[in-house]
Design an enzyme around this catalytic site. Structure first.
Site, mmCIF file in Angstrom:
data_model
loop_
_atom_site.group_PDB
_atom_site.id
_atom_site.type_symbol
_atom_site.label_atom_id
_atom_site.label_comp_id
_atom_site.label_asym_id
_atom_site.label_seq_id
_atom_site.Cartn_x
_atom_site.Cartn_y
_atom_site.Cartn_z
ATOM 1 N N ASP A 97 48.523 61.168 32.927
ATOM 2 C CA ASP A 97 47.924 62.096 31.969
ATOM 3 C C ASP A 97 46.613 61.559 31.391
ATOM 4 O O ASP A 97 46.369 60.357 31.383
ATOM 5 C CB ASP A 97 48.881 62.310 30.776
ATOM 6 C CG ASP A 97 50.128 63.081 31.178
ATOM 7 O OD1 ASP A 97 50.325 63.334 32.379
ATOM 8 O OD2 ASP A 97 50.908 63.425 30.271
ATOM 9 N N HIS A 105 49.823 57.067 31.988
ATOM 10 C CA HIS A 105 48.489 57.490 31.565
ATOM 11 C C HIS A 105 47.433 56.682 32.322
ATOM 12 O O HIS A 105 47.456 55.449 32.259
ATOM 13 C CB HIS A 105 48.323 57.297 30.054
ATOM 14 C CG HIS A 105 49.247 58.173 29.247
ATOM 15 N ND1 HIS A 105 50.580 57.860 29.067
ATOM 16 C CD2 HIS A 105 49.032 59.353 28.616
ATOM 17 C CE1 HIS A 105 51.141 58.819 28.332
ATOM 18 N NE2 HIS A 105 50.231 59.735 28.052
HETATM 19 ZN ZN LIG Z 1 48.204 63.390 26.984
#
Ligand SMILES: [Zn+2]
Length: 440
Positions: A79, A230
């Site tokens: 992400d 991430h």
């Molecule tokens: Zn996020």
């Protein structure tokens, strides 16, 4: 556009089917063996094609459904990118492992680094979206704002791709903070909301070693699933090679997920394969308490638990459980009594000893309790009760038995008028010292 995509799907089933077969064969063939120059690469074991309209919300961190993965299959998701400094390194690591992932890109990041979006696409990963500005509390925004965030995010990533294609209709809501309105809107747009099956807390201020440890530990707890990472975090860059190496060592396989298109119909699956598994209490997220599962053989017959059976430090478990996100079933009311009268202070000395009432057998049942052991004598239940109720003892430790036992003793026993030990036990001249479970 998405609607028309799914409309065409029905018009050309034959062509779509043959292409799907080819895609499946190609996907199965891709493996570590096909990662030139990287013999230790985990590779991508297969690609599954999913139709967002069939399953609009997935991920066991929030929902009862997730991707139709086999045991030991993992889907990697990243992400918040693209952020060249770290996203490029993540892409390099994945390339060295021939591992394909899904990237949930932020529209604003895509505007700033359109080249980064194209790098993700050109590397063969799935490009998906994660809102325009990454608002932290999207569930509290007016629905119009949420819709705008979602649509702008898609528009920005589409513009960055710059080839006339749109990102995959996969959407991850920032912080997973979704609500009914957002979910309905996403479904109406043919978008599939991706929660996850477990995170590795790489957005927190933890070490890369901790990210690795959580990723492996939580995956092992579930056996398969969608891992949330991430690509804008340096600790993730550090942890990822070790995670991939360990996944391979433990026999896990990477699965790539792509959306269905007219030329690429969804991989045939059974609805059962999308169901939550394993049970929800195994969902691993650091802010949620793990609720132990108790098995009760016959709850109705159980006497009140002794104080020693309760872990008072966990008294807030229920309150914490209520804060869990919706859709995750939990035993909100435990089978233990919620309120209990504490025994007087003098009884606290009895803590290490279970309440005698737990072992007590109703007098009317006339059951003989056998203490088994090399030299264990037979002992009648009434003798146990008598001792617990305060009959003379020879061992100091036995005194500890008295208080807790009194909590559930019938009146005659509590008054010291318990029945005398049965004759057979008296005859052989031996008795069992219940408190210490010693024999003499
Ligand atoms: Zn996020």
């Amino acid at each position: 556009m998405i609607a028309s995509v799914f409309g065409e799907l029905r018009l050309r089933p034959a062509a779509a089917f043959s292409l799907a077969v080819l895609a499946c064969v190609a996907a199965q063939a891709a493996s570590a063996a096909d990662c030139p120059g990287h013999p230790d690469a985990i590779g991508t074991s297969r690609t599954i094609v999913v139709d967002p309209r069939q399953y609009p919300i997935i991920g066991t961190m929030q929902y009862g459904k997730t991707l139709p993965l086999e045991d030991h299959e993992v889907v990697l998701t990243f992400d918040d990118g693209p952020l060249p400094k770290y996203s490029d390194q993540i892409l390099d690591i994945l390339a060295a492992h021939c591992a394909k992932a899904t990237f949930f890109l932020v529209g604003r990041q895509a505007n700033d680094n359109p080249e980064g979006v194209r790098k993700v696409r050109d590397a063969g990963h799935t490009v998906a979206t994660h809102s325009q500005n990454h608002p932290t509390g999207m569930d509290r925004l007016p629905l119009d704002r949420s819709r705008q965030e979602i649509e702008q995010g898609i528009a920005s990533v589409t513009a960055a791709l710059a080839d006339g294609t749109a990102p995959a209709p996969f959407l991850r809501i920032p912080g997973l903070r979704t609500n009914d309105g957002i979910e309905k809107f996403a479904a109406s747009k043919g978008l599939q909301i991706w929660s996850a099956d477990f995170p590795a807390d790489d957005w927190r201020n933890v070490s890369a070693a901790r990210v690795y440890e959580l990723a492996i530990k939580r995956l092992e707890a579930k056996g398969k699933g969608i891992l949330l990472l991430h690509d804008i975090q340096p600790r993730t860059v550090t942890a990822l090679p070790r995670i991939l190496h360990e996944l391979k060592a433990r026999g896990y396989r990477i699965v790539h997920v792509v959306p269905a298109t007219p030329e690429r119909p969804a991989t045939p699956t059974d609805p059962q394969q999308w169901r939550l598994h394993p049970a929800s209490e195994m969902v691993a997220i650091s802010r949620w308490p793990k609720i132990p599962r108790f098995a009760f053989a016959s709850t109705a017959a159980l006497p009140a638990p002794a104080l020693s059976d309760l872990d008072w430090r966990n008294a807030d478990l229920r309150a914490r459980a209520q804060r869990r996100a919706r859709s995750v079933p939990l035993p909100l009311i435990t089978l233990w009594p919620r309120q209990m009268t504490l025994p007087p202070n003098r009884m606290l000395a009895a803590l290490p000893i279970p309440a005698a009432s737990i072992f007590r057998i109703p007098e009317s049942s006339r059951v003989t309790m056998l203490a088994r052991g090399p030299t264990a004598p037979t002992l009648r239940a009434t003798e146990v009760s008598a001792k617990l109720a305060g009959q003379p003892r020879r061992h100091r430790g036995a005194a500890a038995v008295r208080p807790a036992a009194s909590m559930a003793q019938p009146p005659e026993e509590a008054n010291g008028t318990a029945p005398k030990p049965a004759a057979p036990a008296r005859k052989n001249g031996r008795s069992v010292h219940v408190a210490g479970l010693k024999k003499r």
